[in-house]
Scaffold this motif. Structure first.
Motif, short mmCIF file in Angstrom:
data_model
loop_
_atom_site.label_atom_id
_atom_site.label_comp_id
_atom_site.label_asym_id
_atom_site.label_seq_id
_atom_site.Cartn_x
_atom_site.Cartn_y
_atom_site.Cartn_z
N GLU A 48 0.86 -1.21 -0.08
CA GLU A 48 -0.04 -0.05 -0.07
C GLU A 48 0.81 1.34 -0.11
O GLU A 48 1.85 1.02 0.34
CB GLU A 48 -0.97 -0.07 1.19
CG GLU A 48 -1.58 -1.32 1.25
CD GLU A 48 -2.68 -1.30 0.27
OE1 GLU A 48 -3.26 -0.42 -0.06
OE2 GLU A 48 -3.03 -2.51 0.33
N GLU A 53 -3.56 6.48 5.43
CA GLU A 53 -4.55 6.11 4.76
C GLU A 53 -5.08 4.90 5.55
O GLU A 53 -6.12 4.66 5.74
CB GLU A 53 -4.72 5.94 3.39
CG GLU A 53 -4.37 6.92 2.52
CD GLU A 53 -5.59 8.02 2.23
OE1 GLU A 53 -6.74 7.10 2.28
OE2 GLU A 53 -5.49 9.08 2.33
N LEU A 54 -4.24 4.10 5.88
CA LEU A 54 -4.39 2.71 6.36
C LEU A 54 -5.15 3.32 7.82
O LEU A 54 -6.00 2.49 8.40
CB LEU A 54 -3.30 1.78 6.67
CG LEU A 54 -2.84 1.22 5.25
CD1 LEU A 54 -1.63 0.34 5.32
CD2 LEU A 54 -3.82 0.48 4.61
N GLN A 56 -6.73 5.79 8.92
CA GLN A 56 -8.01 6.30 8.73
C GLN A 56 -8.94 5.03 8.42
O GLN A 56 -10.02 5.42 8.79
CB GLN A 56 -7.91 7.24 7.69
CG GLN A 56 -7.27 8.66 8.29
CD GLN A 56 -7.13 9.51 6.91
OE1 GLN A 56 -7.84 9.38 6.09
NE2 GLN A 56 -6.17 10.61 7.23
N HIS A 57 -8.55 4.24 7.88
CA HIS A 57 -9.48 2.98 7.40
C HIS A 57 -8.89 1.55 8.03
O HIS A 57 -8.57 0.75 7.42
CB HIS A 57 -9.61 3.13 6.09
CG HIS A 57 -10.04 4.28 5.30
ND1 HIS A 57 -11.35 4.83 5.47
CD2 HIS A 57 -9.41 5.19 4.74
CE1 HIS A 57 -11.63 5.99 4.86
NE2 HIS A 57 -10.35 6.19 4.61
N PRO A 58 -9.14 1.38 9.32
CA PRO A 58 -8.43 0.22 9.89
C PRO A 58 -9.04 -1.08 9.50
O PRO A 58 -8.69 -2.05 9.55
CB PRO A 58 -8.48 0.42 11.41
CG PRO A 58 -9.52 1.49 11.48
CD PRO A 58 -9.37 2.20 10.60
N ASP A 59 -10.28 -0.92 9.00
CA ASP A 59 -11.14 -2.15 8.47
C ASP A 59 -10.58 -2.62 7.09
O ASP A 59 -10.66 -3.89 6.82
CB ASP A 59 -12.50 -1.63 8.09
CG ASP A 59 -12.83 -0.58 7.12
OD1 ASP A 59 -12.16 0.62 7.37
OD2 ASP A 59 -13.01 -0.68 5.99
N THR A 60 -9.47 -1.79 6.48
CA THR A 60 -8.66 -2.45 5.34
C THR A 60 -7.59 -3.28 5.85
O THR A 60 -6.98 -3.85 4.90
CB THR A 60 -8.41 -1.30 4.44
OG1 THR A 60 -7.59 -0.57 4.97
CG2 THR A 60 -9.73 -0.49 4.07
N ASP A 95 0.15 7.41 13.58
CA ASP A 95 -0.60 6.50 12.60
C ASP A 95 -0.51 5.01 13.04
O ASP A 95 -1.30 3.96 13.07
CB ASP A 95 -0.28 6.49 11.32
CG ASP A 95 -0.66 8.05 10.72
OD1 ASP A 95 -1.93 8.50 10.80
OD2 ASP A 95 0.31 8.86 10.47
#
Length: 441
Positions: A48, A53-54, A56-60, A95
């Motif tokens: 990635e 970005e990860l 902010q979107h830990p579900d990914t 992060d």
């Protein structure tokens, strides 16, 4: 097999180490496209692009047992501005904390420059430890610092002095993490028992057979570079058995009188100028004769940094061509060809004097613990490849420190459930019987 995520992944030093211990990378992240291309080429996993970005979107983010990261060192490095977490790149650590809070893997392993745990970065160090503890990870206050040259070849060592800080934590919950802080370093900063660092040998332990005749010119020294070295060799011969100083020799400072502006110089520079003046006065005859020789390239035309010599070869033969060298801003550094200085992400590639050439990128990779038989730079330029090795983590040290940490913390890792026991089983460590009280904590 245990799963791990590999952030600030570079070319895959953490990947190579944990893969060799039974780990499987389920996600990687690397913002440098050149490093990411090398990573994908070698490990068949496309990183990635941005850890922000990860976060902010830990579900990914896939579930995992271990989070690794060589978070940016420039804010803490002695070669940088040392702004620490005040610099934008220094805040990327936040992060990592967001991801740890969301995913709670049993183990986290981070790497950075030794200066991170030094006095100038005490605020950053405290902030990092506090952040990890608040996220539930037990980490000791005393840093774990280690270098690959301290390990024998059989233990995964390599002939490179590369002290780095390794921060390892096990998830125990915030209450325990905030109180259990008085811990010894994971491994001591000392030579492995039974090993002698003086037994390293760059020629036999690092160098590969010379590249083909079509490629060797890329690493051979040029005419000016040879002239610089030959000129300093002349002086060493003319000085005979005279004691070489422990300070950098500055040819441009060799005068009877102090230079103009001496009193306005910083104290460290005044000290070096005085030491060089004393050296000149003690060896004036040899130095004046050396300076007066006719040369195709006179000393006055040498770049300023090539009019400096840092002799660190001790009692070794006084011939630069017999040793390992680096062209640095601080001068031509010379040391015996046992183990190399730390690789850096700048044009300071070690030079092996007997072959009159720089180490190749694959030889630099070998200093970082990568296997030159399987590792590839994916046809990238030499300069890009050297840069990646300067930024890489050492494979053998990661493996050594990680194994020691898991062995010391087996009970708490097992208490993390299947994600923890998968680590122990992969490393061949007996899974402890976890009491109800330990598991509940």
């Amino acid at each position: 097999m245990f799963d791990f995520v590999d952030y600030f992944a570079g070319v895959g030093g953490f990947h190579a180490a944990l893969d060799g211990l039974g780990g499987r990378a389920v996600q990687a992240c690397e913002i440098d496209p050149k490093a990411a291309a090398i990573y994908e080429h070698n490990w068949n996993l496309k990183p990635e692009k941005d850890v922000r970005e990860l976060a902010q979107h830990p579900d990914t983010i896939p579930d995992h047992s271990v989070l690794t990261g060589g978070f940016p060192c420039q804010p803490f490095s002695k070669s940088g501005r040392q702004l620490g977490v005040a610099e934008d790149r220094g805040t990327l650590f936040e992060d990592i904390l967001k991801i740890l809070a969301a995913k709670q893997p049993p183990v986290v392993m981070l790497e950075n420059v030794r200066n991170l745990a030094g006095p100038r970065q005490s605020a950053a160090w405290s902030r990092i430890l506090r952040g990890l503890r608040e996220a539930g990870y037990r980490v000791g206050s005393r840093p774990t610092v280690f270098s690959p040259h301290l390990l024998s070849p059989d233990s995964g060592g390599a002939p490179q002095v590369r002290d780095r800080v390794y921060i390892l934590g096990v998830w125990v919950g915030r209450d325990r993490a905030m109180t259990e802080v008085d811990l010894d370093p994971v491994v001591p900063h000392e030579v492995e028992q039974g090993w002698r660092v003086g037994d390293w040998n760059i020629e036999s332990d690092v160098l590969l057979p010379d590249p083909s005749a079509a490629d060797i010119h890329r690493y051979k020294l040029g005419g000016d570079e040879i002239a610089w070295i030959d000129t300093w060799n002349e002086l060493l011969q003319m000085l005979g058995d005279a004691k070489l100083s422990g300070f950098p020799l500055w040819e441009f400072a060799w005068h009877e009188r102090r230079p103009n502006g001496f009193r306005t110089m910083p104290a460290w520079k005044q000290r070096l100028v005085e030491q060089n003046r004393d050296f000149y006065l003690a060896h004036r005859g040899a130095i004046d004769a050396w300076r007066s020789r006719d040369r195709e390239i006179p000393l006055s035309r040498f770049p300023a940094s090539r009019r400096k010599l840092e002799w660190q070869a001790g009692s070794g033969e006084r011939n630069l061509w017999k040793h390992l060298m680096q062209f640095r801003p601080s001068g031509i550094r010379v040391k015996q060809a046992t183990y190399a200085p730390a690789l850096v992400a700048m044009s300071q590639t070690p030079i092996f004097g007997p072959r009159r050439r720089r180490l190749t990128p694959l030889e630099a990779a070998r200093l970082q613990g990568f296997d030159p038989a399987t590792f590839s730079f994916a046809d990238q330029s030499d300069s890009a490849s050297y840069k990646q090795m300067g930024n890489a983590v050492n494979v053998g040290v990661v493996r050594h420190v990680f194994k020691a940490f898991v062995e010391k913390n087996a009970d708490d890792i097992a208490a993390c459930g299947p994600a923890g026991t998968s680590i122990l089983e992969s490393l061949g460590i007996d899974v402890p019987l976890v009491s109800t009280s330990v598991a509940a904590s």
